[in-house]
Design an enzyme around this catalytic site. Structure first.
Site, PDB file in Angstrom:
ATOM      1  N   TYR A   1       0.838  -1.195   0.000  1.00 31.00           N
ATOM      2  CA  TYR A   1       0.000   0.000   0.000  1.00 31.00           C
ATOM      3  C   TYR A   1       0.883   1.259   0.000  1.00 31.00           C
ATOM      4  CZ  TYR A   1      -4.142  -2.840   1.092  1.00 31.00           C
ATOM      5  OH  TYR A   1      -5.163  -3.756   1.064  1.00 31.00           O
TER       6      TYR A   1
ATOM      7  N   LEU B   1     -20.421   1.793  -5.610  1.00 26.54           N
ATOM      8  CA  LEU B   1     -21.704   1.666  -6.291  1.00 26.54           C
ATOM      9  C   LEU B   1     -22.863   1.503  -5.314  1.00 26.54           C
ATOM     10  CD1 LEU B   1     -20.729  -0.645  -9.290  1.00 26.54           C
ATOM     11  CD2 LEU B   1     -21.248   1.807  -9.361  1.00 26.54           C
TER      12      LEU B   1
END
Length: 329
Positions: free
Chosen positions: A53, A221
Site C-alpha cells: 500500500y 456503487l
C-alpha cells in the site's frame, strides 16, 4: 462498538475493520493519524494494511504512516490488532526482481522484517497472504510461518482472495504438518457481489476462519452513486463508470436506492449493516479517506435491519443460494 471473535482465535475485534489503503495515496499523514485516533476511540481495533500500500514508487508508505502513529505512544500499538499482507513485488518500480514477491520462504521472511521496520513494532498480529501463489508449495509457506511464529514476529496467519479449495488445501496441509493454519480470509463480498457465498464462506466457516469482506460498497456503487450523480453532478470513472453503463446494473442500483430512500436510510450504511447480518462475517473493511466517512461507517454498526428489508434486499440482489444446491443445474 460491538465485538466478536476473530475466527478461532482468542482475539476480540470490533465489528468494523479499519482499512488503510487510502493512507498516503489519498489521505495525508496528519489526517490518517486523526482517522486512526478516531477509529480507536470508537472501538475499532483491527487495522488492516499491506506492504504494497502506497503503490508505485511509494510502496510501503502506508505502513510507514501507521508506524509513525504507533510511535506517538499512548498504548496505541497495544490496543490495535495489526494485520498486514505479503505477495506483491516490493522491488523498484519497473524493475521486478526474482524472489522479491509471492510466498516463497525467502520473500515471506524478507517481507516480515521490512514490515516490522516500517510499522515500528516487533510483532504482527495477523500476517496475511495477499493472493494465491501457484508456484510455492504450501509446505514451504507453513515452514516459513511457523519459524516466524516461534520467533514471536507474527502471531496468526490469514489469507486474502483465496478460493474455497485453496483454503481447504492450505489448512489440511497445516493440519498434517502440525501447524495452526489460517484463522481468517479476506474476500470480495458485498450485496452486489455474493459469489463468495458459494464456496469461500462455507470453507471459511468449516475451518473456523473469520471472514473479512473487502469492498463492502462495491467500489462505491452501493453508496448511493446514482443519487449523488443527479444531485451533485458527481462523475464516476473507471470500473464504476463501466458498471453504470450496464443497464441491468443501473436498474438494480436504482431499485436499491429507491428502496432505501423509502425507508429513510443511507445506502452506504445499509450495505455495511447487511454484511454484519451475514453468517461467518467478522467485520467488513471500511477505508475512510476522511473522518466524516468514518463517522458514517460507524453508524452502520448500530443499524438494525428488519427481516422485511432484508428480504427486499435479497429480491434486488439475490445470492446464489446455499451450497451445494447452488451448483445444481
Amino acid at each position: 462498538m460491538k465485538y466478536t471473535q476473530l475466527g478461532r482465535t482468542g482475539l476480540k475485534v470490533g465489528r468494523l475493520v479499519l482499512g488503510t489503503m487510502n493512507f498516503g495515496p489519498q489521505t495525508d499523514e496528519p489526517e490518517s493519524h486523526t482517522i486512526m485516533d478516531a477509529a480507536l476511540d470508537a472501538g475499532i481495533n483491527l487495522f488492516d494494511t499491506a506492504n504494497v500500500y502506497g503503490w508505485g514508487e511509494n510502496k510501503g508508505r502506508t505502513e510507514t504512516i501507521i508506524g509513525k502513529w504507533f510511535a506517538k505512544g499512548g498504548e496505541r500499538r497495544d490496543k490495535v490488532v495489526l494485520a498486514t499482507k505479503v505477495y506483491a513485488n516490493m522491488g523498484a518500480e519497473g524493475a521486478p526482481w526474482p524472489n522479491h514477491d509471492k510466498l516463497s520462504a525467502l520473500n515471506i521472511r524478507r517481507a516480515v522484517e521490512a514490515s516490522l521496520t516500517r510499522l515500528q513494532t516487533d510483532y504482527i498480529d495477523l500476517f496475511q497472504f495477499h493472493h494465491v501463489d501457484r508456484d510455492t508449495p504450501v509446505e514451504e509457506i507453513w515452514q516459513a510461518v511457523d519459524v516466524l511464529i516461534q520467533q514471536g514476529k507474527i502471531i496468526y496467519a490469514g489469507s486474502s482472495n483465496f478460493p474455497g479449495w485453496k483454503i481447504a488445501q492450505t489448512n489440511e496441509t497445516a493440519r498434517r504438518l502440525g501447524s495452526y493454519g489460517l484463522v481468517s480470509e479476506q474476500c470480495l463480498y458485498n450485496l452486489a457481489e455474493r459469489r463468495a457465498e458459494m464456496e469461500v464462506i462455507p470453507a471459511a466457516r468449516e475451518y473456523g476462519l473469520g471472514v473479512i469482506p473487502w469492498s463492502p460498497l462495491h467500489g462505491g456503487l452501493l453508496g448511493g452513486v446514482i443519487k449523488k450523480q443527479s444531485e451533485g453532478g458527481r462523475r464516476t470513472s473507471g470500473r464504476s463508470a463501466d458498471a453504470l453503463a450496464d443497464s441491468s446494473v443501473r436498474k438494480k442500483l436504482q431499485a436499491y436506492e429507491d428502496l432505501l430512500d423509502k425507508h429513510g436510510l443511507a445506502p452506504g450504511e445499509v450495505a455495511l449493516a447487511w454484511l454484519l447480518t451475514r453468517p461467518g462475517v467478522t467485520g467488513p473493511i471500511v477505508g475512510p479517506r476522511t473522518t466524516d466517512q468514518l463517522a458514517s461507517a460507524l453508524r452502520a454498526v448500530e443499524l438494525d435491519l428488519s427481516d422485511e428489508l432484508l428480504t427486499e434486499l435479497d429480491g434486488i440482489f439475490p445470492g446464489p443460494g446455499p451450497s451445494p444446491e447452488a451448483f445444481a443445474w
